[in-house]
Design an enzyme around this catalytic site. Structure first.
Site, PDB file in Angstrom:
ATOM      1  N   ASN A  44      14.456   2.017  -6.689  1.00  0.00           N
ATOM      2  CA  ASN A  44      13.805   3.303  -6.466  1.00  0.00           C
ATOM      3  C   ASN A  44      14.045   3.823  -5.055  1.00  0.00           C
ATOM      4  O   ASN A  44      14.229   5.026  -4.844  1.00  0.00           O
ATOM      5  CB  ASN A  44      12.305   3.188  -6.737  1.00  0.00           C
ATOM      6  CG  ASN A  44      11.995   3.088  -8.216  1.00  0.00           C
ATOM      7  OD1 ASN A  44      12.760   3.560  -9.054  1.00  0.00           O
ATOM      8  ND2 ASN A  44      10.870   2.478  -8.554  1.00  0.00           N
ATOM      9  N   GLU A  51       4.560   4.249 -10.320  1.00  0.00           N
ATOM     10  CA  GLU A  51       5.234   5.185  -9.439  1.00  0.00           C
ATOM     11  C   GLU A  51       6.677   4.771  -9.182  1.00  0.00           C
ATOM     12  O   GLU A  51       6.981   3.592  -9.040  1.00  0.00           O
ATOM     13  CB  GLU A  51       4.481   5.294  -8.103  1.00  0.00           C
ATOM     14  CG  GLU A  51       3.024   5.734  -8.240  1.00  0.00           C
ATOM     15  CD  GLU A  51       2.866   7.130  -8.819  1.00  0.00           C
ATOM     16  OE1 GLU A  51       3.866   7.879  -8.874  1.00  0.00           O
ATOM     17  OE2 GLU A  51       1.748   7.480  -9.227  1.00  0.00           O
ATOM     18  N   CYS A  52       7.541   5.770  -9.085  1.00  0.00           N
ATOM     19  CA  CYS A  52       8.956   5.503  -8.809  1.00  0.00           C
ATOM     20  C   CYS A  52       9.242   5.456  -7.327  1.00  0.00           C
ATOM     21  O   CYS A  52      10.356   5.153  -6.918  1.00  0.00           O
ATOM     22  CB  CYS A  52       9.826   6.579  -9.450  1.00  0.00           C
ATOM     23  SG  CYS A  52       9.631   8.203  -8.696  1.00  0.00           S
ATOM     24  N   GLY A  53       8.245   5.780  -6.513  1.00  0.00           N
ATOM     25  CA  GLY A  53       8.442   5.785  -5.075  1.00  0.00           C
ATOM     26  C   GLY A  53       8.310   7.166  -4.473  1.00  0.00           C
ATOM     27  O   GLY A  53       7.878   7.312  -3.337  1.00  0.00           O
ATOM     28  N   LEU A  54       8.662   8.208  -5.221  1.00  0.00           N
ATOM     29  CA  LEU A  54       8.567   9.563  -4.690  1.00  0.00           C
ATOM     30  C   LEU A  54       7.140   9.940  -4.349  1.00  0.00           C
ATOM     31  O   LEU A  54       6.893  10.661  -3.392  1.00  0.00           O
ATOM     32  CB  LEU A  54       9.111  10.584  -5.705  1.00  0.00           C
ATOM     33  CG  LEU A  54      10.595  10.552  -6.032  1.00  0.00           C
ATOM     34  CD1 LEU A  54      10.941  11.745  -6.904  1.00  0.00           C
ATOM     35  CD2 LEU A  54      11.429  10.538  -4.778  1.00  0.00           C
TER      36      LEU A  54
END
Length: 248
Positions: A132, A238-241
């Site tokens: 990610n 969450e993907c990190g964004l």
């Protein structure tokens, strides 16, 4: 919302106090999504951008923003592993809504990443987080810098996951204000907005995909699962964004 809140104001600055930000959030909680967008365009700093995954109900935010700012930059972080249906959906929405699309990708191609690191998404939480960071977080940070973003619109909703359940309407994140116009919307709200504005769901919605990312870490919704269980094998939501404290 009073007329004064919709008029063009001196934009807020990032040194705003927690108390003042809390007061603004109290006000925004009492407004509609469209009023939040109007307030943000008049009170938050340029450049305004919107990020989109072009997922299940992404047409809602894209339509809502482009109705009032047609040329707003739309940022997509393309991992190279989106579903074929997603790429076709992107093309359809770009044409239908005349989107000002900006596509950002990792500096290293997906094939090169696999050669160097293997399939990171199969390497547990640590591998997923590295994947990610390479494919989503770093490209998004680059987009924010290159577009000189002062305000970032995103379509997060409290009902999507535990991690989003207590989000305010407006946050300071890194060097931007981040606003979530549809933070309190339900799936029913989204459905009627799409219907009323003759917009489409993502093509995979009808196959039970309620949260759509990369093909290798997205599942259709099965009995006993929550929406957050359908991504990253249930290990992460969450993907990190949109994780907080990571500088983005």
């Amino acid at each position: 919302m009073t007329n004064s809140t919709a008029e063009k104001q001196q934009p807020l600055t990032l040194d705003i106090s927690k108390e003042a930000l809390a007061d603004i959030n109290d006000m925004l909680e009492k407004t509609t999504a469209q009023q939040r967008v109007a307030w943000a365009l008049n009170n938050l700093p340029d450049t305004h951008i919107v990020s989109s995954s072009f997922g299940a109900q992404s047409a809602v935010m894209l339509h809502m923003l482009t109705q009032v700012q047609p040329d707003i930059p739309v940022v997509l972080t393309d991992t190279g592993y989106l579903f074929p249906e997603t790429y076709k959906f992107i093309d359809e929405l770009v044409e239908k809504l005349n989107l000002n699309l900006h596509v950002y990708r990792a500096d290293m191609s997906s094939a090169w990443q696999e050669a160097r690191f293997g399939r990171l998404w199969e390497q547990g939480v640590e591998g997923i987080e590295k994947y990610n960071k390479l494919n989503k977080v770093e490209p998004m940070q680059r987009a924010l810098r290159e577009l000189n973003a002062g305000t970032w619109f995103a379509g997060l909703r409290r009902s999507q996951s535990d991690t989003r359940g207590k989000l305010p309407v407006l946050q300071k994140v890194g060097q931007q204000f981040k606003l979530y116009p549809i933070i309190d919307w339900s799936n029913k709200d989204l459905h009627y907005y799409l219907k009323d504005n003759e917009l489409s769901y993502h093509p995979l919605w009808e196959q039970g995909y309620v949260s759509i990312g990369d093909w290798h870490t997205t599942q259709s919704l099965q009995e006993g699962m929550s929406e957050q269980d359908t991504r990253f094998f249930g290990l992460k939501r969450e993907c990190g964004l949109h994780e907080f404290g990571d500088g983005i």
